[in-house]
Design a protein around this motif. Structure first.
Motif, PDB file in Angstrom:
ATOM      1  N   GLU A   1      -2.212   5.789  -3.280  1.00  0.00           N
ATOM      2  CA  GLU A   1      -3.034   6.952  -2.978  1.00  0.00           C
ATOM      3  C   GLU A   1      -2.138   8.188  -3.029  1.00  0.00           C
ATOM      4  O   GLU A   1      -0.992   8.154  -2.583  1.00  0.00           O
ATOM      5  CB  GLU A   1      -3.705   6.811  -1.617  1.00  0.00           C
ATOM      6  CG  GLU A   1      -4.653   5.621  -1.570  1.00  0.00           C
ATOM      7  CD  GLU A   1      -5.437   5.519  -0.271  1.00  0.00           C
ATOM      8  OE1 GLU A   1      -5.197   6.330   0.655  1.00  0.00           O
ATOM      9  OE2 GLU A   1      -6.302   4.627  -0.188  1.00  0.00           O
TER      10      GLU A   1
ATOM     11  N   TYR B   1       0.017   3.242   5.333  1.00  0.00           N
ATOM     12  CA  TYR B   1       0.722   2.747   4.161  1.00  0.00           C
ATOM     13  C   TYR B   1       1.988   1.994   4.548  1.00  0.00           C
ATOM     14  O   TYR B   1       2.600   2.256   5.587  1.00  0.00           O
ATOM     15  CB  TYR B   1       1.106   3.929   3.248  1.00  0.00           C
ATOM     16  CG  TYR B   1      -0.067   4.815   2.935  1.00  0.00           C
ATOM     17  CD1 TYR B   1      -0.957   4.506   1.919  1.00  0.00           C
ATOM     18  CD2 TYR B   1      -0.324   5.954   3.702  1.00  0.00           C
ATOM     19  CE1 TYR B   1      -2.046   5.305   1.637  1.00  0.00           C
ATOM     20  CE2 TYR B   1      -1.419   6.761   3.434  1.00  0.00           C
ATOM     21  CZ  TYR B   1      -2.272   6.432   2.409  1.00  0.00           C
ATOM     22  OH  TYR B   1      -3.366   7.225   2.153  1.00  0.00           O
TER      23      TYR B   1
ATOM     24  N   GLY C   1      -4.894   7.284   4.682  1.00  0.00           N
ATOM     25  CA  GLY C   1      -4.799   5.885   5.069  1.00  0.00           C
ATOM     26  C   GLY C   1      -3.548   5.584   5.869  1.00  0.00           C
ATOM     27  O   GLY C   1      -2.879   6.474   6.395  1.00  0.00           O
TER      28      GLY C   1
ATOM     29  N   ARG D   1       0.878  -1.177   0.000  1.00  0.00           N
ATOM     30  CA  ARG D   1       0.000   0.000   0.000  1.00  0.00           C
ATOM     31  C   ARG D   1       0.912   1.222   0.000  1.00  0.00           C
ATOM     32  O   ARG D   1       1.705   1.408   0.920  1.00  0.00           O
ATOM     33  CB  ARG D   1      -0.888   0.005   1.225  1.00  0.00           C
ATOM     34  CG  ARG D   1      -1.833  -1.193   1.342  1.00  0.00           C
ATOM     35  CD  ARG D   1      -2.343  -1.341   2.751  1.00  0.00           C
ATOM     36  NE  ARG D   1      -1.227  -1.614   3.680  1.00  0.00           N
ATOM     37  CZ  ARG D   1      -1.359  -1.640   5.003  1.00  0.00           C
ATOM     38  NH1 ARG D   1      -2.519  -1.373   5.565  1.00  0.00           N
ATOM     39  NH2 ARG D   1      -0.311  -1.918   5.765  1.00  0.00           N
TER      40      ARG D   1
ATOM     41  N   THR E   1      -6.656  11.585  -2.622  1.00  0.00           N
ATOM     42  CA  THR E   1      -7.190  11.739  -1.275  1.00  0.00           C
ATOM     43  C   THR E   1      -7.433  13.184  -0.875  1.00  0.00           C
ATOM     44  O   THR E   1      -7.922  13.439   0.215  1.00  0.00           O
ATOM     45  CB  THR E   1      -6.231  11.114  -0.243  1.00  0.00           C
ATOM     46  OG1 THR E   1      -5.003  11.852  -0.247  1.00  0.00           O
ATOM     47  CG2 THR E   1      -5.963   9.653  -0.561  1.00  0.00           C
TER      48      THR E   1
END
Length: 314
Positions: free
Chosen positions: A178, A206, A204, A152, A198
């Motif tokens: 993202e 990551y 988030g 991620r 975002t």
């Protein structure tokens, strides 16, 4: 010959300048494309180690006198020190950079050491050639992060370095990317390239965060949004202030890696990658319009994300 010259704080001007002097073991390159880098925008607005008068331009490609299509690796290292011997010539203590320490490619022609030439494949497009150098930065950063397939990934900043980090991560098997930026038009581009946009901040948690801005606030955010054990790779140079929570770094066993430029393998890897990318966010302008394009971007316009200058007739 025609050139775009950094003449003083906040000023670049079109000028006629003398032809380059081609030294021993050097080659004359007829410039076809040369990208405007964010570091140049910052360096002209707030002068530091770029000293006017200077023909800048370190992201470039062109043709040699005998017609070969080449990209140019602008980092000139000594090749003899302990750092170079360790394979880290990008951070050679004695390195010089074309377009920073000597005349660069915002001109019709530029003299470069023959060893800096990197041949381009037959049929390689000039837009792709103009993006090889920033893409090599992203290839290098992804390698430093460990090339984590299935990761991620968060990216701070949707300029050219941020977008190339996005594209390298997706090409390298990231599970998701993202991207955060304050400019809505840049976030739209990031979304088109396959990221989830975002807004002005990442939201988030990551495995890897690339900071392509380099401000104190993005340094802090890059650490705050990492999972425990994650890695933040800092490429941006906007601010010398670190700005992060050192206790979070220790207690979460998080890592921060500085990423400067690239090595020869990263540069070659960028050539292999960019031909398959969506480069609709890159625009080319005549060198004659370079001063206006440069000044507009320097004063805060967010598009084009990457402007390439060409001395050739269009």
């Amino acid at each position: 010959m025609k050139a775009l010259v950094f003449t003083g704080p906040g000023v670049v001007e079109p000028q006629d300048v003398p032809e380059p002097e081609v030294g021993p073991d050097e080659v004359l390159v007829h410039v076809v494309t040369s990208g405007i880098c964010g570091s140049e925008l910052h360096g002209v607005k707030t002068p530091g180690f770029r000293v006017p008068p200077l023909v800048m331009g370190h992201e470039f490609a062109g043709r040699t006198e005998d017609g070969r299509a080449v990209a140019v690796n602008p980092i000139l290292s000594c090749g003899t020190c302990d750092v170079c011997a360790a394979g880290l010539r990008n951070v050679c203590r004695n390195r010089r950079i074309i377009g920073v320490h000597r005349a660069g490619a915002f001109a019709e022609r530029v003299a470069v050491p023959a060893g800096a030439l990197v041949p381009l494949p037959d049929g390689f497009g000039w837009t792709a050639a103009g993006i090889v150098e920033p893409a090599a930065n992203a290839v290098h950063a992804w390698r430093l992060a460990g090339r984590p397939s299935g990761a991620r990934v968060g990216v701070l900043g949707a300029g050219a370095i941020g977008l190339t980090c996005l594209q390298v991560a997706l090409s390298g098997g990231a599970a998701s990317v993202e991207v955060a930026d304050r400019a809505p038009d840049r976030l739209e581009i990031a979304a088109r390239l396959g990221a989830r946009a975002t807004g002005p901040e990442l939201t988030g948690e990551y495995d890897v965060v690339f900071d392509a801005v380099g401000a104190a606030a993005t340094h802090e955010q890059s650490l705050a949004r990492l999972r425990p054990g994650g890695v933040a790779v800092w490429l941006g140079l906007a601010d010398h202030v670190a700005g992060y929570d050192a206790t979070d770094l220790v207690r979460g066993e998080k890592r921060v890696l500085g990423s400067f430029a690239y090595d020869d393998a990263d540069f070659a890897g960028a050539i292999d990658l960019v031909t398959g990318w969506d480069l609709s966010w890159v625009e080319t302008f005549p060198l004659d319009e370079g001063a206006d394009v440069f000044t507009t971007l320097m004063n805060g316009r967010s598009t084009p994300v990457k402007a390439l200058l060409t001395p050739e007739a269009r």
